[in-house]
Design a protein around this motif. Structure first.
Motif, PDB file in Angstrom:
ATOM      1  N   GLY A  53      34.481 -33.047  24.376  1.00 59.78           N
ATOM      2  CA  GLY A  53      33.324 -33.519  23.533  1.00 59.78           C
ATOM      3  C   GLY A  53      33.895 -34.619  22.429  1.00 59.78           C
ATOM      4  O   GLY A  53      32.934 -35.625  22.423  1.00 59.78           O
ATOM      5  N   ALA A  54      34.973 -34.706  22.294  1.00 59.72           N
ATOM      6  CA  ALA A  54      35.366 -35.860  21.390  1.00 59.72           C
ATOM      7  C   ALA A  54      36.997 -36.216  21.534  1.00 59.72           C
ATOM      8  O   ALA A  54      37.869 -35.757  20.723  1.00 59.72           O
ATOM      9  N   PRO A  55      37.150 -36.756  22.581  1.00 62.91           N
ATOM     10  CA  PRO A  55      38.694 -37.111  23.063  1.00 62.91           C
ATOM     11  C   PRO A  55      39.475 -37.873  21.938  1.00 62.91           C
ATOM     12  O   PRO A  55      40.484 -37.796  22.005  1.00 62.91           O
ATOM     13  N   ARG A  56      38.524 -38.759  21.114  1.00 64.37           N
ATOM     14  CA  ARG A  56      39.367 -39.280  20.114  1.00 64.37           C
ATOM     15  C   ARG A  56      39.911 -38.486  19.037  1.00 64.37           C
ATOM     16  O   ARG A  56      40.703 -38.762  18.129  1.00 64.37           O
ATOM     17  N   ARG A  57      39.589 -37.125  19.067  1.00 67.96           N
ATOM     18  CA  ARG A  57      39.666 -36.313  17.915  1.00 67.96           C
ATOM     19  C   ARG A  57      40.634 -35.109  18.616  1.00 67.96           C
ATOM     20  O   ARG A  57      40.310 -34.064  17.863  1.00 67.96           O
ATOM     21  N   TRP A  58      41.105 -35.243  19.580  1.00 65.39           N
ATOM     22  CA  TRP A  58      41.812 -34.415  20.284  1.00 65.39           C
ATOM     23  C   TRP A  58      43.215 -34.697  20.758  1.00 65.39           C
ATOM     24  O   TRP A  58      42.943 -35.839  21.326  1.00 65.39           O
ATOM     25  N   ARG A  59      44.288 -34.081  20.605  1.00 63.23           N
ATOM     26  CA  ARG A  59      45.513 -34.331  21.349  1.00 63.23           C
ATOM     27  C   ARG A  59      46.433 -33.408  21.145  1.00 63.23           C
ATOM     28  O   ARG A  59      46.245 -32.279  20.942  1.00 63.23           O
ATOM     29  N   THR A  60      47.507 -33.527  21.878  1.00 60.32           N
ATOM     30  CA  THR A  60      48.530 -32.536  21.949  1.00 60.32           C
ATOM     31  C   THR A  60      49.719 -32.849  21.061  1.00 60.32           C
ATOM     32  O   THR A  60      49.758 -34.135  20.804  1.00 60.32           O
TER      33      THR A  60
END
Ligand code: 2PG
Ligand code: MN
Ligand code: MN
Length: 556
Positions: A53-60
Protein backbone atom coordinates in the motif's frame (compact mmCIF):
# COMPACT_ATOMS: atom_id res chain seq x y z
CA UNK A 1 14.66 19.46 33.64
CA UNK A 2 16.37 18.29 30.50
CA UNK A 3 19.89 17.10 31.10
CA UNK A 4 21.71 19.31 28.60
CA UNK A 5 23.80 16.49 27.16
CA UNK A 6 20.57 14.73 26.19
CA UNK A 7 18.59 17.71 24.93
CA UNK A 8 17.06 17.18 21.49
CA UNK A 9 16.13 19.92 19.01
CA UNK A 10 12.71 19.97 17.38
CA UNK A 11 12.47 18.32 13.98
CA UNK A 12 11.90 20.85 11.18
CA UNK A 13 9.19 18.85 9.39
CA UNK A 14 7.63 16.34 11.76
CA UNK A 15 5.53 17.77 14.57
CA UNK A 16 5.89 16.70 18.18
CA UNK A 17 2.97 15.46 20.20
CA UNK A 18 1.45 12.83 17.90
CA UNK A 19 1.12 9.49 19.68
CA UNK A 20 3.81 7.22 18.32
CA UNK A 21 3.66 3.43 18.05
CA UNK A 22 6.72 1.25 17.56
CA UNK A 23 6.21 -2.45 16.94
CA UNK A 24 8.92 -5.12 16.85
CA UNK A 25 7.80 -8.28 15.10
CA UNK A 26 10.18 -10.72 16.74
CA UNK A 27 11.79 -13.12 14.26
CA UNK A 28 10.10 -11.71 11.13
CA UNK A 29 12.41 -11.50 8.12
CA UNK A 30 11.80 -10.52 4.52
CA UNK A 31 12.70 -13.69 2.66
CA UNK A 32 12.06 -15.74 -0.42
CA UNK A 33 8.35 -16.29 -0.99
CA UNK A 34 7.99 -20.04 -1.05
CA UNK A 35 6.06 -22.71 0.80
CA UNK A 36 8.48 -22.66 3.77
CA UNK A 37 8.02 -18.95 4.38
CA UNK A 38 5.34 -18.98 7.08
CA UNK A 39 4.58 -15.28 6.62
CA UNK A 40 4.05 -15.67 2.91
CA UNK A 41 1.84 -18.73 3.39
CA UNK A 42 -0.19 -17.20 6.23
CA UNK A 43 -3.08 -14.75 6.02
CA UNK A 44 -1.38 -11.51 6.99
CA UNK A 45 -3.34 -8.80 5.17
CA UNK A 46 -2.36 -5.94 7.47
CA UNK A 47 1.39 -6.47 7.39
CA UNK A 48 1.37 -7.30 3.69
CA UNK A 49 -0.55 -4.08 2.95
CA UNK A 50 2.22 -2.02 4.57
CA UNK A 51 4.53 -3.02 1.73
CA UNK A 52 2.04 -3.03 -1.09
CA UNK A 53 0.00 0.00 0.00
CA UNK A 54 2.85 2.46 0.61
CA UNK A 55 6.03 1.41 -1.18
CA UNK A 56 7.80 4.71 -0.43
CA UNK A 57 7.29 4.06 3.26
CA UNK A 58 8.48 0.47 3.33
CA UNK A 59 11.97 -0.94 2.95
CA UNK A 60 14.25 -3.62 4.35
CA UNK A 61 17.28 -3.22 6.59
CA UNK A 62 20.07 -5.53 7.66
CA UNK A 63 19.62 -7.43 10.89
CA UNK A 64 22.56 -9.82 11.00
CA UNK A 65 26.34 -10.00 11.01
CA UNK A 66 28.56 -6.95 11.18
CA UNK A 67 25.57 -4.62 10.69
CA UNK A 68 24.57 -5.48 14.27
CA UNK A 69 28.07 -5.81 15.76
CA UNK A 70 28.53 -9.57 15.35
CA UNK A 71 31.89 -11.04 14.34
CA UNK A 72 31.01 -11.94 10.75
CA UNK A 73 28.29 -11.75 8.14
CA UNK A 74 27.80 -15.48 8.56
CA UNK A 75 26.29 -14.75 12.00
CA UNK A 76 22.52 -14.64 12.14
CA UNK A 77 20.95 -11.83 14.08
CA UNK A 78 19.28 -12.30 17.43
CA UNK A 79 17.12 -10.43 19.87
CA UNK A 80 19.90 -9.15 22.07
CA UNK A 81 21.97 -7.53 19.35
CA UNK A 82 18.87 -6.42 17.45
CA UNK A 83 17.17 -4.71 20.38
CA UNK A 84 20.48 -3.24 21.58
CA UNK A 85 20.99 -1.66 18.16
CA UNK A 86 17.43 -0.37 17.83
CA UNK A 87 17.52 1.07 21.32
CA UNK A 88 20.94 2.67 21.05
CA UNK A 89 21.20 4.10 17.53
CA UNK A 90 24.63 2.73 16.87
CA UNK A 91 26.39 -0.48 16.02
CA UNK A 92 27.75 -1.97 19.21
CA UNK A 93 30.57 -4.51 19.22
CA UNK A 94 28.71 -7.36 20.83
CA UNK A 95 29.78 -10.01 23.33
CA UNK A 96 30.72 -12.59 20.70
CA UNK A 97 33.08 -10.11 19.04
CA UNK A 98 34.57 -8.88 22.30
CA UNK A 99 35.33 -12.42 23.47
CA UNK A 100 36.88 -13.26 20.08
CA UNK A 101 39.10 -10.18 20.27
CA UNK A 102 40.25 -10.97 23.80
CA UNK A 103 41.11 -14.54 22.81
CA UNK A 104 42.97 -13.38 19.71
CA UNK A 105 45.09 -10.75 21.43
CA UNK A 106 45.56 -12.80 24.59
CA UNK A 107 44.01 -10.22 26.90
CA UNK A 108 41.49 -12.86 28.03
CA UNK A 109 44.30 -14.52 29.99
CA UNK A 110 45.72 -11.43 31.63
CA UNK A 111 42.55 -9.67 32.81
CA UNK A 112 41.24 -9.29 36.34
CA UNK A 113 38.56 -11.94 35.80
CA UNK A 114 40.99 -14.60 34.67
CA UNK A 115 43.39 -13.85 37.52
CA UNK A 116 40.54 -14.09 40.00
CA UNK A 117 39.51 -17.47 38.57
CA UNK A 118 43.08 -18.75 38.57
CA UNK A 119 43.43 -18.30 42.34
CA UNK A 120 40.86 -21.01 42.80
CA UNK A 121 42.59 -23.75 40.84
CA UNK A 122 45.96 -22.68 42.21
CA UNK A 123 44.46 -23.65 45.59
CA UNK A 124 43.19 -27.01 44.39
CA UNK A 125 39.70 -25.99 43.27
CA UNK A 126 37.99 -27.49 40.23
CA UNK A 127 37.20 -25.24 37.27
CA UNK A 128 33.60 -25.68 36.12
CA UNK A 129 32.18 -24.35 32.88
CA UNK A 130 28.43 -24.04 32.40
CA UNK A 131 26.74 -22.93 29.21
CA UNK A 132 25.12 -23.53 25.88
CA UNK A 133 27.06 -26.08 23.85
CA UNK A 134 26.92 -25.19 20.16
CA UNK A 135 28.47 -22.90 17.62
CA UNK A 136 25.21 -21.00 17.07
CA UNK A 137 26.92 -17.80 18.16
CA UNK A 138 23.78 -16.36 19.76
CA UNK A 139 24.56 -17.12 23.40
CA UNK A 140 27.94 -18.86 23.25
CA UNK A 141 30.36 -20.70 21.00
CA UNK A 142 32.17 -24.01 21.43
CA UNK A 143 35.44 -22.66 20.01
CA UNK A 144 35.49 -20.07 22.78
CA UNK A 145 34.83 -22.77 25.40
CA UNK A 146 37.67 -24.90 24.05
CA UNK A 147 40.03 -21.91 24.03
CA UNK A 148 39.21 -21.28 27.70
CA UNK A 149 39.73 -24.94 28.60
CA UNK A 150 43.16 -25.01 26.95
CA UNK A 151 44.00 -21.61 28.40
CA UNK A 152 43.21 -22.88 31.88
CA UNK A 153 45.27 -26.01 31.40
CA UNK A 154 48.18 -23.88 30.17
CA UNK A 155 47.79 -21.81 33.32
CA UNK A 156 48.10 -24.79 35.61
CA UNK A 157 44.53 -25.97 35.97
CA UNK A 158 44.41 -29.69 36.75
CA UNK A 159 40.69 -30.41 36.95
CA UNK A 160 37.90 -29.18 34.67
CA UNK A 161 34.23 -30.14 34.70
CA UNK A 162 31.84 -28.99 31.98
CA UNK A 163 28.07 -28.72 32.43
CA UNK A 164 26.51 -28.68 28.99
CA UNK A 165 23.20 -27.30 27.77
CA UNK A 166 22.18 -28.81 24.47
CA UNK A 167 20.95 -26.41 21.81
CA UNK A 168 18.83 -27.40 18.78
CA UNK A 169 17.47 -23.85 18.61
CA UNK A 170 20.34 -21.86 17.09
CA UNK A 171 21.58 -25.00 15.31
CA UNK A 172 19.66 -27.98 13.88
CA UNK A 173 17.91 -30.39 16.20
CA UNK A 174 19.98 -33.54 16.70
CA UNK A 175 23.32 -31.73 16.41
CA UNK A 176 23.92 -31.94 20.18
CA UNK A 177 25.54 -35.34 19.65
CA UNK A 178 28.11 -33.72 17.39
CA UNK A 179 28.96 -30.95 19.85
CA UNK A 180 29.15 -33.32 22.80
CA UNK A 181 31.38 -35.59 20.71
CA UNK A 182 33.70 -32.67 19.95
CA UNK A 183 33.84 -31.71 23.60
CA UNK A 184 34.55 -35.31 24.65
CA UNK A 185 37.50 -35.30 22.24
CA UNK A 186 38.89 -32.08 23.67
CA UNK A 187 38.50 -33.48 27.20
CA UNK A 188 40.34 -36.63 26.19
CA UNK A 189 43.14 -34.58 24.70
CA UNK A 190 43.42 -32.46 27.84
CA UNK A 191 43.47 -35.60 29.99
CA UNK A 192 46.36 -36.97 27.97
CA UNK A 193 48.18 -33.74 28.82
CA UNK A 194 47.61 -34.05 32.54
CA UNK A 195 44.43 -32.04 32.99
CA UNK A 196 41.52 -34.15 34.24
CA UNK A 197 38.69 -32.74 32.06
CA UNK A 198 35.20 -34.29 31.91
CA UNK A 199 31.60 -33.50 31.13
CA UNK A 200 29.72 -33.62 34.44
CA UNK A 201 26.08 -32.85 33.78
CA UNK A 202 23.68 -31.37 31.28
CA UNK A 203 20.22 -30.94 29.85
CA UNK A 204 18.31 -29.13 27.11
CA UNK A 205 18.49 -25.35 27.06
CA UNK A 206 14.70 -24.84 27.19
CA UNK A 207 14.24 -27.26 30.10
CA UNK A 208 17.40 -26.89 32.14
CA UNK A 209 19.14 -23.77 33.51
CA UNK A 210 18.54 -21.25 30.70
CA UNK A 211 15.19 -19.71 31.68
CA UNK A 212 14.77 -16.01 31.03
CA UNK A 213 12.81 -13.13 32.53
CA UNK A 214 11.73 -15.43 35.36
CA UNK A 215 9.27 -17.24 33.12
CA UNK A 216 9.80 -20.51 35.01
CA UNK A 217 12.29 -20.90 37.85
CA UNK A 218 11.82 -24.69 37.78
CA UNK A 219 14.06 -24.66 34.73
CA UNK A 220 16.88 -23.11 36.72
CA UNK A 221 16.29 -25.36 39.72
CA UNK A 222 16.66 -28.47 37.55
CA UNK A 223 19.99 -27.13 36.34
CA UNK A 224 21.16 -26.25 39.84
CA UNK A 225 20.38 -29.74 41.09
CA UNK A 226 22.18 -31.42 38.20
CA UNK A 227 25.23 -29.15 37.94
CA UNK A 228 25.80 -28.29 41.60
CA UNK A 229 24.33 -31.17 43.59
CA UNK A 230 24.84 -33.96 41.05
CA UNK A 231 21.18 -34.79 41.43
CA UNK A 232 18.99 -35.72 38.45
CA UNK A 233 16.64 -38.60 37.69
CA UNK A 234 18.89 -39.59 34.77
CA UNK A 235 22.40 -40.82 35.49
CA UNK A 236 24.78 -42.09 32.82
CA UNK A 237 28.45 -42.92 32.54
CA UNK A 238 28.95 -40.38 29.77
CA UNK A 239 27.14 -37.44 28.24
CA UNK A 240 27.00 -39.19 24.87
CA UNK A 241 25.30 -42.12 26.57
CA UNK A 242 22.85 -39.72 28.17
CA UNK A 243 21.87 -38.16 24.86
CA UNK A 244 21.55 -41.40 22.92
CA UNK A 245 19.75 -43.39 25.61
CA UNK A 246 17.32 -40.65 26.53
CA UNK A 247 16.48 -40.26 22.86
CA UNK A 248 15.98 -44.02 22.47
CA UNK A 249 13.56 -43.94 25.37
CA UNK A 250 11.69 -41.00 23.88
CA UNK A 251 12.28 -40.57 20.14
CA UNK A 252 10.26 -37.33 20.12
CA UNK A 253 12.72 -35.66 22.46
CA UNK A 254 14.56 -32.77 20.88
CA UNK A 255 17.83 -31.11 21.79
CA UNK A 256 16.11 -28.06 23.27
CA UNK A 257 14.20 -30.14 25.80
CA UNK A 258 16.55 -32.88 27.08
CA UNK A 259 15.81 -33.60 30.74
CA UNK A 260 18.61 -32.94 33.23
CA UNK A 261 21.25 -35.64 33.48
CA UNK A 262 24.31 -36.29 35.59
CA UNK A 263 27.45 -38.13 34.52
CA UNK A 264 28.49 -40.69 37.14
CA UNK A 265 31.40 -42.99 37.93
CA UNK A 266 30.94 -46.74 37.81
CA UNK A 267 29.92 -46.67 41.48
CA UNK A 268 27.15 -44.18 40.72
CA UNK A 269 28.79 -41.14 42.27
CA UNK A 270 28.68 -37.93 40.21
CA UNK A 271 31.94 -37.07 38.41
CA UNK A 272 31.74 -33.39 39.15
CA UNK A 273 29.51 -31.71 41.71
CA UNK A 274 30.29 -28.10 42.53
CA UNK A 275 32.02 -27.72 45.87
CA UNK A 276 33.40 -25.04 48.19
CA UNK A 277 36.59 -23.57 46.76
CA UNK A 278 35.70 -24.35 43.13
CA UNK A 279 35.38 -21.76 40.39
CA UNK A 280 32.43 -21.63 38.02
CA UNK A 281 32.64 -19.84 34.68
CA UNK A 282 29.47 -19.28 32.70
CA UNK A 283 30.50 -19.37 29.05
CA UNK A 284 27.43 -17.58 27.66
CA UNK A 285 28.19 -14.06 26.51
CA UNK A 286 24.53 -13.20 26.11
CA UNK A 287 22.73 -12.18 29.25
CA UNK A 288 19.03 -12.96 29.27
CA UNK A 289 19.14 -16.71 29.77
CA UNK A 290 21.89 -16.78 32.39
CA UNK A 291 20.83 -14.01 34.75
CA UNK A 292 18.77 -16.35 36.92
CA UNK A 293 21.44 -19.04 37.32
CA UNK A 294 23.93 -16.24 38.04
CA UNK A 295 21.70 -15.01 40.85
CA UNK A 296 21.52 -18.54 42.26
CA UNK A 297 25.33 -18.72 42.40
CA UNK A 298 25.91 -15.18 43.55
CA UNK A 299 23.17 -14.10 45.95
CA UNK A 300 23.44 -15.02 49.59
CA UNK A 301 19.77 -14.22 50.09
CA UNK A 302 17.95 -16.18 47.48
CA UNK A 303 14.46 -17.64 47.67
CA UNK A 304 13.50 -18.50 44.09
CA UNK A 305 14.01 -22.17 44.96
CA UNK A 306 15.70 -24.23 47.65
CA UNK A 307 19.35 -24.53 46.69
CA UNK A 308 19.82 -27.27 49.35
CA UNK A 309 23.52 -26.42 49.38
CA UNK A 310 25.09 -23.13 48.36
CA UNK A 311 28.78 -23.82 47.69
CA UNK A 312 31.27 -21.05 48.40
CA UNK A 313 32.66 -20.69 44.90
CA UNK A 314 34.13 -17.99 42.74
CA UNK A 315 31.52 -17.36 40.08
CA UNK A 316 32.28 -15.53 36.84
CA UNK A 317 30.26 -14.66 33.78
CA UNK A 318 31.83 -14.57 30.35
CA UNK A 319 30.58 -10.97 30.57
CA UNK A 320 28.82 -8.97 33.23
CA UNK A 321 25.20 -9.70 32.38
CA UNK A 322 23.32 -6.88 34.10
CA UNK A 323 24.90 -3.45 34.35
CA UNK A 324 22.34 -2.19 36.88
CA UNK A 325 22.59 -5.15 39.24
CA UNK A 326 26.32 -5.53 38.57
CA UNK A 327 25.60 -9.22 38.08
CA UNK A 328 27.75 -11.16 38.29
CA UNK A 329 30.31 -9.11 40.14
CA UNK A 330 33.15 -11.01 38.48
CA UNK A 331 33.45 -11.63 34.76
CA UNK A 332 36.04 -12.39 32.11
CA UNK A 333 35.26 -9.63 29.63
CA UNK A 334 33.82 -6.18 30.22
CA UNK A 335 30.46 -5.86 28.47
CA UNK A 336 29.93 -3.28 25.74
CA UNK A 337 29.28 0.11 27.24
CA UNK A 338 25.95 1.21 25.85
CA UNK A 339 25.47 4.86 26.73
CA UNK A 340 23.29 7.55 25.20
CA UNK A 341 20.45 5.14 24.47
CA UNK A 342 17.25 6.44 22.91
CA UNK A 343 15.51 5.95 26.25
CA UNK A 344 17.96 8.25 27.98
CA UNK A 345 17.39 10.93 25.32
CA UNK A 346 13.63 10.55 25.18
CA UNK A 347 13.15 10.56 28.94
CA UNK A 348 15.34 13.64 29.21
CA UNK A 349 12.98 15.30 26.73
CA UNK A 350 9.85 14.38 28.64
CA UNK A 351 8.54 11.61 26.38
CA UNK A 352 6.04 9.41 28.23
CA UNK A 353 6.62 5.79 27.31
CA UNK A 354 4.63 2.57 27.56
CA UNK A 355 6.68 -0.57 26.79
CA UNK A 356 4.91 -3.91 26.63
CA UNK A 357 5.40 -7.53 25.71
CA UNK A 358 4.75 -10.96 27.12
CA UNK A 359 7.28 -12.51 29.49
CA UNK A 360 9.33 -14.26 26.80
CA UNK A 361 10.15 -10.93 25.16
CA UNK A 362 9.54 -8.51 27.99
CA UNK A 363 13.21 -7.89 28.67
CA UNK A 364 13.79 -7.42 24.97
CA UNK A 365 11.75 -4.19 24.83
CA UNK A 366 13.06 -3.01 28.21
CA UNK A 367 16.40 -4.54 29.29
CA UNK A 368 18.01 -5.05 25.86
CA UNK A 369 16.38 -1.90 24.49
CA UNK A 370 17.97 0.12 27.27
CA UNK A 371 21.48 -1.23 26.75
CA UNK A 372 21.23 -4.21 29.15
CA UNK A 373 19.93 -2.28 32.15
CA UNK A 374 17.31 -3.97 34.27
CA UNK A 375 15.97 -0.80 35.86
CA UNK A 376 13.80 1.91 34.36
CA UNK A 377 15.28 5.11 33.04
CA UNK A 378 12.50 7.24 34.55
CA UNK A 379 9.90 6.08 37.05
CA UNK A 380 7.76 9.14 36.33
CA UNK A 381 7.74 8.89 32.56
CA UNK A 382 7.81 5.18 31.84
CA UNK A 383 5.43 2.29 32.36
CA UNK A 384 6.74 -1.21 31.59
CA UNK A 385 3.91 -3.69 31.26
CA UNK A 386 4.52 -7.45 31.24
CA UNK A 387 1.89 -9.96 30.16
CA UNK A 388 2.71 -13.39 31.63
CA UNK A 389 3.59 -15.96 28.94
CA UNK A 390 2.22 -19.46 29.30
CA UNK A 391 4.81 -22.11 30.20
CA UNK A 392 4.07 -24.45 27.32
CA UNK A 393 5.64 -25.38 24.01
CA UNK A 394 4.51 -22.50 21.87
CA UNK A 395 3.40 -24.48 18.83
CA UNK A 396 0.60 -25.75 21.08
CA UNK A 397 -0.83 -22.22 21.33
CA UNK A 398 0.72 -20.21 18.51
CA UNK A 399 -1.35 -17.10 19.20
CA UNK A 400 0.58 -16.79 22.49
CA UNK A 401 -0.32 -13.42 24.05
CA UNK A 402 -0.56 -11.35 20.86
CA UNK A 403 -4.17 -10.32 21.49
CA UNK A 404 -3.44 -9.37 25.10
CA UNK A 405 -0.41 -7.31 24.09
CA UNK A 406 -2.44 -5.56 21.40
CA UNK A 407 -5.22 -4.82 23.86
CA UNK A 408 -2.89 -3.36 26.48
CA UNK A 409 -0.98 -1.27 23.95
CA UNK A 410 -4.20 -0.10 22.31
CA UNK A 411 -5.50 1.10 25.65
CA UNK A 412 -2.22 2.89 26.26
CA UNK A 413 -2.47 4.63 22.88
CA UNK A 414 -6.09 5.64 23.37
CA UNK A 415 -5.54 6.80 26.95
CA UNK A 416 -3.66 9.89 25.84
CA UNK A 417 -1.25 9.25 28.71
CA UNK A 418 1.65 8.19 26.51
CA UNK A 419 3.64 9.76 23.69
CA UNK A 420 5.39 6.54 22.77
CA UNK A 421 4.08 2.98 22.87
CA UNK A 422 6.62 0.23 22.18
CA UNK A 423 5.71 -3.43 21.86
CA UNK A 424 7.22 -6.72 20.82
CA UNK A 425 5.13 -9.57 19.41
CA UNK A 426 6.91 -12.83 20.24
CA UNK A 427 5.02 -15.27 18.04
CA UNK A 428 6.97 -15.37 14.77
CA UNK A 429 10.12 -16.08 16.73
CA UNK A 430 8.99 -18.33 19.58
CA UNK A 431 6.79 -20.53 17.41
CA UNK A 432 9.35 -20.38 14.60
CA UNK A 433 11.89 -21.94 16.98
CA UNK A 434 9.69 -25.04 17.32
CA UNK A 435 10.22 -25.81 13.61
CA UNK A 436 6.47 -26.40 13.25
CA UNK A 437 5.48 -24.72 9.97
CA UNK A 438 1.70 -24.99 10.38
CA UNK A 439 1.78 -23.56 13.89
CA UNK A 440 4.10 -20.81 12.74
CA UNK A 441 1.61 -19.73 10.09
CA UNK A 442 -1.01 -19.41 12.84
CA UNK A 443 1.55 -17.45 14.85
CA UNK A 444 2.03 -14.97 11.99
CA UNK A 445 -1.71 -14.54 11.65
CA UNK A 446 -2.07 -13.74 15.35
CA UNK A 447 0.64 -11.10 15.00
CA UNK A 448 -1.06 -9.63 11.96
CA UNK A 449 -4.31 -9.31 13.86
CA UNK A 450 -2.51 -7.64 16.76
CA UNK A 451 -0.85 -5.17 14.42
CA UNK A 452 -4.23 -4.35 12.89
CA UNK A 453 -5.68 -3.49 16.29
CA UNK A 454 -2.75 -1.17 16.94
CA UNK A 455 -2.76 0.53 13.56
CA UNK A 456 -6.48 1.17 14.00
CA UNK A 457 -5.75 2.81 17.34
CA UNK A 458 -3.05 4.98 15.75
CA UNK A 459 -5.54 6.00 13.05
CA UNK A 460 -8.06 6.92 15.69
CA UNK A 461 -5.54 9.05 17.57
CA UNK A 462 -4.05 10.76 14.51
CA UNK A 463 -0.71 9.18 15.37
CA UNK A 464 2.36 7.78 13.62
CA UNK A 465 3.74 4.25 13.57
CA UNK A 466 6.93 2.39 12.75
CA UNK A 467 6.75 -1.37 12.36
CA UNK A 468 9.88 -3.45 12.09
CA UNK A 469 11.53 -6.68 13.25
CA UNK A 470 14.72 -7.72 15.02
CA UNK A 471 15.89 -10.64 12.81
CA UNK A 472 14.48 -13.40 10.66
CA UNK A 473 13.03 -16.70 11.84
CA UNK A 474 9.49 -17.56 10.64
CA UNK A 475 10.38 -16.40 7.11
CA UNK A 476 12.15 -19.71 6.46
CA UNK A 477 11.19 -22.94 8.17
CA UNK A 478 13.33 -25.36 6.11
CA UNK A 479 16.99 -26.28 6.38
CA UNK A 480 18.61 -25.76 2.98
CA UNK A 481 21.28 -27.32 0.84
CA UNK A 482 23.93 -25.01 -0.63
CA UNK A 483 21.75 -24.79 -3.75
CA UNK A 484 18.87 -23.38 -1.70
CA UNK A 485 16.83 -26.56 -2.09
CA UNK A 486 15.21 -27.75 1.16
CA UNK A 487 17.06 -30.55 2.88
CA UNK A 488 15.06 -33.79 3.12
CA UNK A 489 15.49 -37.01 5.12
CA UNK A 490 15.35 -40.53 3.60
CA UNK A 491 11.55 -40.44 3.69
CA UNK A 492 11.44 -37.13 1.79
CA UNK A 493 10.42 -35.12 4.84
CA UNK A 494 11.86 -31.61 4.94
CA UNK A 495 14.30 -30.95 7.78
CA UNK A 496 12.77 -28.12 9.83
CA UNK A 497 14.77 -24.97 10.48
CA UNK A 498 14.44 -23.96 14.13
CA UNK A 499 16.97 -21.13 14.11
CA UNK A 500 16.92 -17.48 13.13
CA UNK A 501 17.67 -16.63 9.51
CA UNK A 502 20.07 -14.21 7.84
CA UNK A 503 17.22 -12.39 6.11
CA UNK A 504 16.91 -8.62 6.27
CA UNK A 505 13.85 -7.29 8.07
CA UNK A 506 11.09 -4.98 6.91
CA UNK A 507 10.51 -1.49 8.25
CA UNK A 508 7.30 0.40 7.54
CA UNK A 509 6.17 3.86 8.61
CA UNK A 510 2.79 5.53 8.41
CA UNK A 511 -0.21 6.88 10.25
CA UNK A 512 -2.37 9.98 9.81
CA UNK A 513 0.02 12.13 11.85
CA UNK A 514 2.88 11.61 9.43
CA UNK A 515 3.20 14.56 7.03
CA UNK A 516 2.49 13.58 3.41
CA UNK A 517 5.97 14.44 2.20
CA UNK A 518 7.78 12.00 4.52
CA UNK A 519 9.16 8.85 2.91
CA UNK A 520 12.22 6.62 3.10
CA UNK A 521 15.40 7.95 1.56
CA UNK A 522 16.75 6.20 -1.52
CA UNK A 523 20.20 6.31 0.11
CA UNK A 524 21.63 3.94 2.69
CA UNK A 525 21.32 0.63 0.87
CA UNK A 526 23.38 -0.97 3.66
CA UNK A 527 21.30 0.43 6.51
CA UNK A 528 20.73 -1.82 9.48
CA UNK A 529 18.74 -1.96 12.68
CA UNK A 530 20.74 0.85 14.28
CA UNK A 531 19.37 3.24 11.64
CA UNK A 532 15.90 2.69 13.08
CA UNK A 533 16.69 4.73 16.17
CA UNK A 534 17.33 8.11 14.54
CA UNK A 535 14.33 7.35 12.33
CA UNK A 536 11.88 6.95 15.20
CA UNK A 537 13.34 9.85 17.14
CA UNK A 538 12.52 11.94 14.06
CA UNK A 539 9.04 10.44 13.93
CA UNK A 540 8.49 11.68 17.48
CA UNK A 541 9.32 15.22 16.32
CA UNK A 542 12.95 15.47 17.39
CA UNK A 543 16.23 15.70 15.57
CA UNK A 544 18.36 12.68 16.35
CA UNK A 545 21.60 12.90 18.34
CA UNK A 546 24.65 13.41 16.16
CA UNK A 547 26.32 10.29 17.51
CA UNK A 548 23.61 8.09 16.00
CA UNK A 549 23.83 6.45 12.60
CA UNK A 550 21.59 8.31 10.16
CA UNK A 551 17.83 8.40 10.02
CA UNK A 552 16.29 6.69 7.02
CA UNK A 553 13.79 9.47 6.36
CA UNK A 554 13.66 11.78 3.35
CA UNK A 555 11.25 14.58 2.49
CA UNK A 556 9.70 15.46 -0.86
O1 2PG B 1 15.51 -17.95 22.42
C1 2PG B 1 16.63 -17.40 22.42
O2 2PG B 1 17.34 -17.31 23.41
C2 2PG B 1 17.16 -16.82 21.12
C3 2PG B 1 17.72 -17.92 20.29
O3 2PG B 1 18.82 -18.50 20.93
O4 2PG B 1 16.12 -16.16 20.42
P1 2PG B 1 15.95 -14.56 20.52
O5 2PG B 1 17.26 -13.97 20.13
O6 2PG B 1 14.88 -14.24 19.48
O7 2PG B 1 15.52 -14.22 21.88
MN1 MN C 1 14.20 -11.95 18.51
MN1 MN D 1 14.63 -16.25 18.67
Amino acid sequence: MVASEYQLEAHPVIPKGKPFLLVVLDGWGENKEDEFNAIYKAECPTIKSLKEGAPRRWRTIKAHGTAVGLPSDADMGNSEVGHNAMGAGKIIQQGASLVDNALEDGSMFTGAGWNFAKESWANGGTLHFIGLLSDGGVHSRTDQLFALMYGASDHGCKRIRVHVLTDGRDVPDGSSIKYVGQLEKECENLRSHGCDAKIASGGGRMYVTMDRYEADWNIVERGWRAHVLGDAPNKFESALDALTKLKEENPKLNDQFYPPFVVVEKDGSPVGTIEDGDVVVNINFRADRVIQISKAFEYENFDAFDRVRWPKVKYLGMMQYDGDLKLPSNYLIAPPLIEGTSGQYLCANGVRTFACSETQKFGHVTFFWNGNRSGKISDELEVYHEIPSDNIQFNEAPHMKAAEIAKAAREALLSGKFDYVRVNFANGDMVGHTGDLEATKRACEAVDQGVKVLIDAVEQMGGIYLITADHGNCDDMAQRKKTGEPLRDETGKVAPLTSHTLAPVPVAIGGPGLPENVKFSDNFPKAGLANITATYINLMGFQAPESYVPSLLAFD
